[in-house]
Write an enzyme that holds these catalytic residues in place. Structure first.
Site, PDB file in Angstrom:
ATOM      1  N   HIS A   1      20.280  10.335 -31.672  1.00 14.02           N
ATOM      2  CA  HIS A   1      19.185  11.033 -32.350  1.00 14.02           C
ATOM      3  C   HIS A   1      19.436  11.229 -33.845  1.00 14.02           C
ATOM      4  CE1 HIS A   1      17.419  12.807 -28.352  1.00 14.02           C
ATOM      5  NE2 HIS A   1      17.775  11.533 -28.252  1.00 14.02           N
TER       6      HIS A   1
ATOM      7  N   TYR B   1       6.294  21.012 -34.841  1.00 15.65           N
ATOM      8  CA  TYR B   1       5.856  20.015 -33.867  1.00 15.65           C
ATOM      9  C   TYR B   1       6.376  20.287 -32.455  1.00 15.65           C
ATOM     10  CZ  TYR B   1       3.436  18.180 -37.718  1.00 15.65           C
ATOM     11  OH  TYR B   1       2.532  18.098 -38.748  1.00 15.65           O
TER      12      TYR B   1
ATOM     13  N   GLU C   1       5.606  10.572 -29.040  1.00 18.13           N
ATOM     14  CA  GLU C   1       4.481  11.074 -29.833  1.00 18.13           C
ATOM     15  C   GLU C   1       4.265  10.290 -31.115  1.00 18.13           C
ATOM     16  OE1 GLU C   1       5.601  15.103 -30.777  1.00 18.13           O
ATOM     17  OE2 GLU C   1       5.251  15.832 -28.735  1.00 18.13           O
TER      18      GLU C   1
ATOM     19  N   GLN D   1      23.646   5.054 -31.126  1.00 18.35           N
ATOM     20  CA  GLN D   1      22.395   4.896 -31.871  1.00 18.35           C
ATOM     21  C   GLN D   1      22.651   4.855 -33.369  1.00 18.35           C
ATOM     22  OE1 GLN D   1      19.626   7.977 -30.578  1.00 18.35           O
ATOM     23  NE2 GLN D   1      19.998   7.522 -28.424  1.00 18.35           N
TER      24      GLN D   1
END
Ligand SMILES: [Ca+2]
Length: 376
Positions: A156, A253, A243, A88
């Site tokens: 991530h 969160y 989300e 990623q």
């Protein structure tokens, strides 16, 4: 600030107020035109005051796109990035300085490779640079921010950049798949949004140090609301539970304690939602979420232009999985009241969406390496 639209990552808090009620559609339906082709894994798009744009390619290239859609050769001076098949990581977002017209500064986020010495391991970084007048190279490149801790790992990185109206820069940071409660703690920058000045310093009025908010998983989209000046982000959940969040100072969160998604080894169902799903009262409830299947939300923007009056004030979000398409969210205040899938039949991974200075929408799709223009 005039050259920056809300979709360009800049804020304009307080001057525009709530959007007027939409008039009836004024003309033919929106359609897609291929604007630029030949890109490899485009990730971030930022318009310049002259109507051209900068686009990042994940393998580590930055190009200029002319107002006619012609791609330049890769710009010189881009920092080396950590990139490989399946990772990623890579060269990720790009934004321009609110005072670009006078200082020609741009900012890049990327997965930075091991630098040795005190900077071992891989980590998300932000570099500031000056774009040459002929748009061919970067100079005075300086790394102004490094996520800590750093370690080897492919996932991530988060990495969206968005300027707030006060000239400070939000950086969204993923949890690096750490699988601990690190996103809940303020002694690290895993699973955080940080807010920095343009030298990477602490501008004050954060929650803790550089940390603005915590408990995020992997936020890969960000936009400042043109009316309120607040940061909104998109965030990848686990199995389901992606989300949209309205990110307030000090907000927690929930990740990894609470999510509307389930662990990967489970069958998505309300019964397996992490922590029961419901965030409140301890954590901030998402504005919007997708269950049971993740749509993998990416770049996003609020539309403020004149070309599509019926879309003014809407939030656009790219998606990369499950009926991948462009999602159009209608808002009433801070509440999502409707969602529409646009251009579903294209079946492409939409990585970023920005409003151009001409009022059309420009969509980065990485399946075929194109910039698509939404026009009518
Ligand atoms: Ca959450």
């Amino acid at each position: 600030m005039a050259a920056l639209s809300a979709c360009g990552g800049g804020g304009d808090a307080g001057s525009s107020g709530p959007p007027p009620p939409p008039p009836p559609p004024p003309g033919p339906p929106p359609q897609i035109r291929s604007f630029a082709t030949g890109l490899q894994q485009p990730w971030g798009l930022a318009f310049l005051p002259d109507g051209s744009a900068l686009v990042t390619e994940k393998p580590g290239r930055l190009r200029r796109v002319s107002p006619q859609g012609e791609l330049s050769a890769p710009l010189l001076g881009v920092p080396s990035v950590y990139y490989g098949a399946g990772t990623q990581g890579g060269l990720l977002d790009v934004v321009i300085d609110p005072n670009f017209s006078s200082n020609r500064r741009i900012y890049l986020s990327y997965a930075e490779p091991d630098q040795g010495g005190a900077v071992t391991g891989i980590g998300t970084a932000v570099a500031r640079a000056v774009l040459s007048e002929d748009h061919t190279q970067l100079s005075l490149v300086a790394v102004i921010y490094r996520q800590t801790p750093r370690f080897n790992g492919d996932g991530h990185f988060g990495s969206r950049l968005a300027f707030r109206a006060d000239g400070t820069l939000f950086v969204t940071l993923g949890d690096r798949q750490v699988q601990t409660d690190a996103p809940q703690r303020t002694d690290n920058h895993l699973g955080k949004v940080v807010r920095i000045d343009t030298n990477g310093g602490n501008p004050g009025n954060n929650f803790s140090g550089l940390t603005w908010s915590l408990g995020h998983r992997n936020p890969q989209g960000a936009a400042v609301h043109p009316g309120t000046g607040e940061l909104w982000i998109s965030e990848h959940g686990p199995l389901g539970g992606d989300e949209i969040n309205r990110v307030v100072q000090g907000g927690n969160y929930g990740w990894p304690l609470v999510s509307y998604g389930c662990d990967y080894d489970q069958t998505p169902d309300p019964s397996c939602r992490i922590g029961g799903g419901t965030h409140a009262p301890s954590f901030v409830e998402p504005v919007h979420y997708w269950v049971p299947i993740s749509c993998a939300p990416s770049g996003m923007c609020f539309y403020t232009g004149d070309r599509f009056p019926e879309w003014r004030g809407n939030l656009f979000v790219g998606t990369m999985a499950d009926q991948r398409s462009l999602r159009r969210l209608t808002l009433s205040g801070n509440t999502v009241t409707a969602e529409e899938q646009l251009f579903r039949s294209l079946d492409v991974r939409v990585r970023d969406i920005k409003q151009g200075p001409d009022g059309w929408l420009y969509m980065l799709e990485e399946t075929n390496g194109r910039i698509l223009r939404i026009e009518r």
